[in-house]
Each structure stands twice: as C-alpha cells, then as structure tokens.
Design an enzyme around this catalytic site. Structure first.
Site, PDB file in Angstrom:
ATOM      1  N   HIS A  19       0.760  -1.088   0.182  1.00  0.00           N
ATOM      2  CA  HIS A  19       0.048   0.117   0.080  1.00  0.00           C
ATOM      3  C   HIS A  19       0.775   1.201   0.005  1.00  0.00           C
ATOM      4  CE1 HIS A  19      -3.321  -2.531   0.841  1.00  0.00           C
ATOM      5  NE2 HIS A  19      -2.785  -2.897   2.037  1.00  0.00           N
ATOM      6  N   GLU A 257       6.318  -4.238 -11.765  1.00  0.00           N
ATOM      7  CA  GLU A 257       7.570  -3.802 -11.879  1.00  0.00           C
ATOM      8  C   GLU A 257       8.140  -4.549 -13.122  1.00  0.00           C
ATOM      9  OE1 GLU A 257       7.665  -1.339  -7.640  1.00  0.00           O
ATOM     10  OE2 GLU A 257       8.680  -3.124  -8.161  1.00  0.00           O
TER      11      GLU A 257
END
Length: 333
Positions: A19, A257
């Site tokens: 988060h 990513e």
C-alpha cells in the site's frame, strides 16, 4: 498555489509495504502539479527514506482500525479543497463517509472490492476486474486494469534491451519487502535441491524481512553462488531486474514492475489479496505458475518459446503510459 493531495496508507512487517509503495508511486506522478502529503501510522525509518525530502510524511498515532480514533484521524486535517487518496483495507465505508463530507474529492486505491465505496474515483490495476465486481455510488469513476498500473516512474521509463534469450537464465527471487511467510527461503531451497541450471541467482529482501539470518546461512553454503540484496534503492532493483531474464515473484507490486521492464515471470500467490492479480496474469499468459518452473527451465527450446510468447503479451498490455493516464484524471477532478 497547488492543490493538496492527502495520501493515506499503512505498511509494516506484518501487512507488507504494498500500500505504501502504491501511494509513493502515485505521489511521484502527481508531485509536479500537486502538494502531496503522506499520512501513515507510525512509519518506520525505511518508509521515511522511501519518501525522502521531496514529500511531507505525517506520522499518525497507532489507532485500532474501526475505532472512533481511527475514523477521525484525518477529519480535522482535511479541507474542502483537498483530494484525499486512501489505500488500505481498513478504509471502509464509514471511514470514507467522514472524509467525503470534508474533502473536495475522495479517491480509493483497492484490490479486493469488499466494501461499499463512496469514493469519487476507484483505482484497481489488478486486471480481469469489471464494474460489476464493485459496490459503488452512481457517480463514481472506476479505473480498472493494467492501463492504470501504479508503479514507480523509474520502472515506467526502463526497458530491457538485453539478455532475454540468455539460457541458462539468471533468476531473481522476490516475495515483497516483508515476505511474512518466508517464501524467499523455501523457494531458494527448492531451486538448489532440484539442481536446476541457471546463470546467476539474485535475491532481494526489504527492511521488513524478518528471516535474514536464516537466509544468509543457506546462501553461505549454496553452490552455485547466490547474490543477496537488502534495502535496495529503486535504481538497484532495476539494475538487478535487467540482469535477470527470469523471476520468481509474488503477484504484487514487484510483479507489475518486472513485467513492465519485461521478462519471464513465475508467480506464487502468498496472500488472499493477490488472487485477482494471480488469476489475471495466469489467464492472460503474462506470467506462469511457479509449478511450471522445472518444466520450462530444463529445456532451452521450451524456455525460448514460452518467454517469447509471454513477453509479446506483456508488450501489448503494459504500455508504460499509466502515469500519464492517472495524472490526467487527477488534473480533471
């Protein structure tokens, strides 16, 4: 004068740092046009280091989710000109209600769609999710799927140009910054015990990882050599990803990513909130289950065919323009 964006998330060794990394990624996107203020319950030194000096980080008192203190923690800070961004499972309908009454606009970043949302904007980059999965207000805007991928801008600007066809491959192992189940160690032991042939083996763990001594002990006696990386900067992570044309990952931020840079990813679900991401990446042939590892890595021909197909799919889905899309949304709120 820039409009304020107040971003709220939590992260630690128990719940992980996903988060926090998402709101950091969003703050990077928004920072040239907005004043971004970060609010986290008792942030660790590593979280302060992540945000650096560019962003204001407010340390909130530790309050129990669902308590009155928790529901009211931001109420007196927010004004009717502020955009508030929430990323976390405790920010339920009641939490949203109190802030929506105060804020200019309310935005939720989510990946489990388990509450009624009052937010003006809901962002879920998991993939495979539709409006029908959500309970939301008629005027809410839903931004769903990898077109709105929330990762640091450095990854959006980095493209692998080398070693995709390297075989035996070099392998990256990462199960998030905290890895509370210690999948890092069990995965390493499995690789070493199965005598798979690989070039180099790189492991990344974060400051919240609690099993470092045990991991170091196994690495010390490992043949071939294993490279352990701790508390990496973003640039260091990108460099390691470029060296590794195969990765074994949790279906979390690190997966987004890695495939944005491109590579053959094997994934293992380690938490309930990863189910949507796992299902989408497998069904869309953007990654493979970790159970396929032995089959793929024992044959150069099979590896080349699978890698070529999955990376072609990654090229279609992850266009590195998610930051531009998200900025446009916020500028038009």
């Amino acid at each position: 004068m820039k409009r304020r964006v107040i971003l709220r998330a939590d992260g630690n060794s128990k719940i992980g740092l996903g988060h926090v990394h998402r709101i950091y990624a969003l703050a990077q996107i928004l920072e040239p046009h907005f004043d971004c203020i970060i609010n986290i319950q008792e942030p660790s030194s590593s979280i302060y280091n992540l945000f650096g000096t560019k962003f204001i980080v407010h340390s909130l008192p530790n309050s129990i989710y669902g308590s009155e203190a928790f529901y009211n923690e931001l109420v007196n800070e927010v004004t009717d000109t502020d955009i508030v961004v929430l990323d976390g499972y405790g920010f339920n309908t009641e939490y949203q209600r109190r802030l929506k009454a105060r804020a200019y606009k309310l935005v939720s970043i989510d990946d489990i769609h388990q509450t009624h949302f009052l937010s003006d904007v809901i962002i879920n980059h998991s993939g495979g999710i539709t409006d029908s999965d959500y309970d939301y207000e008629p005027d809410s805007v839903l931004l769903l799927g990898p077109a709105y991928t929330l990762i640091k801008k450095e990854f959006l600007h980095s493209v692998r140009k080398e070693n995709l066809n390297q075989f035996p491959p070099s392998i990256l192992i990462n199960f998030g910054g905290a890895d509370p189940q210690n999948k890092t160690l069990t995965t390493l032991e499995s690789l070493l015990n199965n005598f798979l042939d690989f070039g180099h083996l790189h492991i990344i763990v974060g400051s919240a990882y609690l099993y470092l001594k045990e991991l170091q002990q196994v690495i010390k006696s490992a043949v071939p050599a294993v490279f352990l990386h701790t508390d990496c900067t973003t640039e260091e992570v990108i460099s390691i990803m470029h060296q590794c044309n195969v990765a074994i990952l949790a279906p979390s931020t690190i997966l987004f990513e890695y495939v944005t840079i491109r590579g053959l990813a094997f994934i293992e679900q380690t938490a309930d909130n990863q189910k949507d991401v796992y299902d989408y990446f497998i069904s869309s042939q953007l990654a493979l289950p970790v159970s396929y590892l032995n089959e793929i890595l024992t044959s150069e021909k099979v590896y080349m065919a699978k890698a070529s197909k999955l990376i072609a799919n990654q090229n279609k889905v992850f266009d590195r323009k998610s930051g531009d899309r998200l900025l446009k949304i916020f500028l038009n709120l």
